[in-house]
Design an enzyme around this catalytic site. Sequence first.
Site, PDB file in Angstrom:
ATOM      1  N   GLY A  14      35.048  40.574  42.609  1.00 54.57           N
ATOM      2  CA  GLY A  14      33.966  40.998  42.811  1.00 54.57           C
ATOM      3  C   GLY A  14      33.405  40.946  44.309  1.00 54.57           C
ATOM      4  O   GLY A  14      33.171  39.875  44.629  1.00 54.57           O
ATOM      5  N   ARG A  28      33.865  31.497  62.803  1.00 48.42           N
ATOM      6  CA  ARG A  28      33.234  30.602  64.095  1.00 48.42           C
ATOM      7  C   ARG A  28      33.415  29.149  64.077  1.00 48.42           C
ATOM      8  O   ARG A  28      33.610  28.361  65.041  1.00 48.42           O
ATOM      9  CB  ARG A  28      31.673  31.183  64.078  1.00 48.42           C
ATOM     10  CG  ARG A  28      31.487  32.480  64.219  1.00 48.42           C
ATOM     11  CD  ARG A  28      30.622  32.834  65.537  1.00 48.42           C
ATOM     12  NE  ARG A  28      30.571  34.288  65.782  1.00 48.42           N
ATOM     13  CZ  ARG A  28      29.635  35.027  66.100  1.00 48.42           C
ATOM     14  NH1 ARG A  28      28.348  34.279  66.059  1.00 48.42           N
ATOM     15  NH2 ARG A  28      29.622  36.201  66.438  1.00 48.42           N
ATOM     16  N   ARG A  75      41.106  43.842  43.299  1.00 54.84           N
ATOM     17  CA  ARG A  75      41.977  42.913  42.262  1.00 54.84           C
ATOM     18  C   ARG A  75      43.203  43.311  42.612  1.00 54.84           C
ATOM     19  O   ARG A  75      43.928  44.493  43.048  1.00 54.84           O
ATOM     20  CB  ARG A  75      41.494  43.532  40.948  1.00 54.84           C
ATOM     21  CG  ARG A  75      40.030  44.051  40.917  1.00 54.84           C
ATOM     22  CD  ARG A  75      39.323  42.918  40.036  1.00 54.84           C
ATOM     23  NE  ARG A  75      37.828  43.175  39.739  1.00 54.84           N
ATOM     24  CZ  ARG A  75      36.627  42.319  39.821  1.00 54.84           C
ATOM     25  NH1 ARG A  75      36.932  41.113  39.777  1.00 54.84           N
ATOM     26  NH2 ARG A  75      35.515  42.578  39.845  1.00 54.84           N
ATOM     27  N   GLY A 105      35.744  34.379  42.837  1.00 56.38           N
ATOM     28  CA  GLY A 105      35.438  33.875  41.881  1.00 56.38           C
ATOM     29  C   GLY A 105      36.517  32.946  40.991  1.00 56.38           C
ATOM     30  O   GLY A 105      37.375  32.688  41.556  1.00 56.38           O
ATOM     31  N   THR A 129      30.242  35.111  43.861  1.00 60.05           N
ATOM     32  CA  THR A 129      30.188  36.098  42.837  1.00 60.05           C
ATOM     33  C   THR A 129      28.631  35.965  42.413  1.00 60.05           C
ATOM     34  O   THR A 129      27.972  34.826  42.454  1.00 60.05           O
ATOM     35  CB  THR A 129      31.024  35.374  41.609  1.00 60.05           C
ATOM     36  OG1 THR A 129      30.529  36.087  40.433  1.00 60.05           O
ATOM     37  CG2 THR A 129      30.775  33.998  41.298  1.00 60.05           C
ATOM     38  N   ASP A 131      27.215  36.210  39.614  1.00 51.43           N
ATOM     39  CA  ASP A 131      27.031  35.800  38.364  1.00 51.43           C
ATOM     40  C   ASP A 131      26.546  34.293  38.252  1.00 51.43           C
ATOM     41  O   ASP A 131      26.313  33.851  37.164  1.00 51.43           O
ATOM     42  CB  ASP A 131      28.311  36.008  37.469  1.00 51.43           C
ATOM     43  CG  ASP A 131      28.263  37.342  37.116  1.00 51.43           C
ATOM     44  OD1 ASP A 131      27.559  38.170  37.355  1.00 51.43           O
ATOM     45  OD2 ASP A 131      29.650  37.827  36.699  1.00 51.43           O
ATOM     46  N   HIS A 256      25.511  48.625  39.220  1.00 51.75           N
ATOM     47  CA  HIS A 256      26.057  48.157  40.392  1.00 51.75           C
ATOM     48  C   HIS A 256      24.965  48.010  41.589  1.00 51.75           C
ATOM     49  O   HIS A 256      25.298  47.176  42.441  1.00 51.75           O
ATOM     50  CB  HIS A 256      27.078  49.219  41.065  1.00 51.75           C
ATOM     51  CG  HIS A 256      28.279  48.700  40.294  1.00 51.75           C
ATOM     52  ND1 HIS A 256      28.646  49.341  38.914  1.00 51.75           N
ATOM     53  CD2 HIS A 256      29.369  47.947  40.540  1.00 51.75           C
ATOM     54  CE1 HIS A 256      29.869  49.035  38.437  1.00 51.75           C
ATOM     55  NE2 HIS A 256      30.419  48.083  39.677  1.00 51.75           N
ATOM     56  N   LEU A 257      23.728  48.481  41.357  1.00 55.76           N
ATOM     57  CA  LEU A 257      22.862  48.134  42.468  1.00 55.76           C
ATOM     58  C   LEU A 257      22.579  46.660  42.867  1.00 55.76           C
ATOM     59  O   LEU A 257      22.109  46.238  43.599  1.00 55.76           O
ATOM     60  CB  LEU A 257      21.632  49.075  42.213  1.00 55.76           C
ATOM     61  CG  LEU A 257      20.413  48.741  41.112  1.00 55.76           C
ATOM     62  CD1 LEU A 257      19.685  47.654  41.408  1.00 55.76           C
ATOM     63  CD2 LEU A 257      19.747  49.917  40.933  1.00 55.76           C
ATOM     64  N   ARG A 259      24.645  44.408  42.986  1.00 58.57           N
ATOM     65  CA  ARG A 259      25.873  43.947  43.708  1.00 58.57           C
ATOM     66  C   ARG A 259      25.322  44.049  45.428  1.00 58.57           C
ATOM     67  O   ARG A 259      26.076  43.517  46.245  1.00 58.57           O
ATOM     68  CB  ARG A 259      27.061  44.513  43.734  1.00 58.57           C
ATOM     69  CG  ARG A 259      27.799  44.006  42.361  1.00 58.57           C
ATOM     70  CD  ARG A 259      29.391  44.377  42.590  1.00 58.57           C
ATOM     71  NE  ARG A 259      30.010  43.884  41.234  1.00 58.57           N
ATOM     72  CZ  ARG A 259      30.374  42.605  40.939  1.00 58.57           C
ATOM     73  NH1 ARG A 259      30.284  41.774  41.924  1.00 58.57           N
ATOM     74  NH2 ARG A 259      30.885  42.451  39.906  1.00 58.57           N
TER      75      ARG A 259
HETATM   76  P1  ATP Z   1      34.441  37.730  39.970  1.00 51.98           P
HETATM   77  O1  ATP Z   1      33.876  36.777  39.077  1.00 51.98           O
HETATM   78  O2  ATP Z   1      33.507  38.345  40.859  1.00 51.98           O
HETATM   79  O3  ATP Z   1      35.154  39.045  38.919  1.00 51.98           O
HETATM   80  P2  ATP Z   1      37.056  36.653  40.246  1.00 51.98           P
HETATM   81  O4  ATP Z   1      37.504  36.051  41.678  1.00 51.98           O
HETATM   82  O5  ATP Z   1      36.985  36.042  39.044  1.00 51.98           O
HETATM   83  O6  ATP Z   1      35.607  37.184  40.859  1.00 51.98           O
HETATM   84  P3  ATP Z   1      39.159  38.475  39.103  1.00 51.98           P
HETATM   85  O7  ATP Z   1      39.373  40.074  39.474  1.00 51.98           O
HETATM   86  O8  ATP Z   1      39.198  37.634  37.858  1.00 51.98           O
HETATM   87  O9  ATP Z   1      37.739  37.953  40.095  1.00 51.98           O
HETATM   88  O10 ATP Z   1      40.502  37.687  40.306  1.00 51.98           O
HETATM   89  C1  ATP Z   1      40.420  38.241  41.522  1.00 51.98           C
HETATM   90  C2  ATP Z   1      42.168  38.293  41.882  1.00 51.98           C
HETATM   91  O11 ATP Z   1      42.670  36.789  41.598  1.00 51.98           O
HETATM   92  C3  ATP Z   1      42.870  39.258  40.714  1.00 51.98           C
HETATM   93  O12 ATP Z   1      43.053  40.506  41.113  1.00 51.98           O
HETATM   94  C4  ATP Z   1      44.308  38.549  40.926  1.00 51.98           C
HETATM   95  O13 ATP Z   1      45.036  38.832  42.099  1.00 51.98           O
HETATM   96  C5  ATP Z   1      44.046  36.830  41.175  1.00 51.98           C
HETATM   97  N1  ATP Z   1      43.996  36.197  39.851  1.00 51.98           N
HETATM   98  C6  ATP Z   1      43.190  36.282  38.802  1.00 51.98           C
HETATM   99  N2  ATP Z   1      43.624  35.667  37.698  1.00 51.98           N
HETATM  100  C7  ATP Z   1      44.884  35.333  38.042  1.00 51.98           C
HETATM  101  C8  ATP Z   1      45.813  34.470  37.342  1.00 51.98           C
HETATM  102  N3  ATP Z   1      45.595  34.307  36.055  1.00 51.98           N
HETATM  103  N4  ATP Z   1      47.067  34.081  37.972  1.00 51.98           N
HETATM  104  C9  ATP Z   1      47.221  34.752  39.496  1.00 51.98           C
HETATM  105  N5  ATP Z   1      46.343  35.334  40.054  1.00 51.98           N
HETATM  106  C10 ATP Z   1      45.124  35.637  39.359  1.00 51.98           C
END
Ligand code: ATP
Length: 326
Positions: A14, A28, A75, A105, A129, A131, A256-257, A259
Amino acid sequence: MGKIRKIGVLTSGGDAPGMNAAIRAVTRTAIYNGLEVTGIRHGYQGLIDSNFIPLQASSVSDIIQRGGTILKTARCEEFRTPEGRRKAYNNLRSAQIDGVVVIGGDGSFTGARLFGEEFDLPFVGIPGTIDNDIYGTDYTIGYDTALNTVVQCVDKIRDTASAHNRMFFVEVMGAEAGFIALYSGIATGAEAILIPETKGEDRDLSKMIMNGNTRKKSSNIIIVAEGDEGGGAFAIAEKVKNQFKDYDIRVSVLGHLQRGGSPSAIDRVNASRLGHAAVEALLDDQKSVMVGLMNGEIVLVSFRRAVKLDKDVDHNLIDLARILSV
Ligand code: ATP
């Protein structure tokens, strides 16, 4: 892994306000240290598609104040597979990239950890993130801005709630964690705060409503984290409506606002510190670690710990919110 000459930077998962400030700081700091920098677009998808752009110091001018991410985020299902990560590795090698900074995240760090077990090419993470739910750091990029956005919205809702003697259920982000809900609830003097971290007695809404009734409060604001066990603001409001038929109840889902928008000063400063620290970590031969901030100091936390362990809210603050809403 030999000497680092060129690094990549990407944003994943996200989006969060302040990611641009982190990209700027990474770029930088790297240039300051004589490194080349490559921007990887669309998160891990960009690694798989070789969607790379060179970044100069001027490429990151005029972005510190902007929300979103100039590198885009995504994602990426393919990165979850060993074949996808192999492709990513081959593309990084072809582009002569020696290390990667990932701003994202939990999920992003899980992907980076797996990559680190399979290939000798270091990844360092920056928690990004809204959250604030990542273990090992007091703070994640975007949280402060999102929190302030929520507070501004709830203040506005309070004006109209008071004008009409209404009860408002305001749903805020936080699928698994109640940081935004708890802090915004305290900051806006909410009558109740419902978060995934509280259960049972702590959540006796009826008691709170009866108390507000006795006090003849002119408005009631109940903040609900989207991941609360009650099932979201609409479901909870419906239950309360059935119980208190005289109340004028409204629901507002901020969505979404939360974010968007220009990052707060705190987010810009912390993103700058973390971006700088991430490059320093790569130069110090670190790998599979997240840079975080604990008690105002930069810390390194392994991806394994950052992902595996849960970060809890401060339960004293839950008590505080209850005491202050009598
Ligand atoms: P947010 O907290 O904002 O959701 P996030 O990093 O947790 O951020 P995710 O969508 O869970 O967001 O993960 C981002 C990307 O990381 C995924 O689209 C995928 O490419 C990779 N990823 C997530 N989980 C796995 C996993 N178990 N194994 C390999 N890659 C992963």
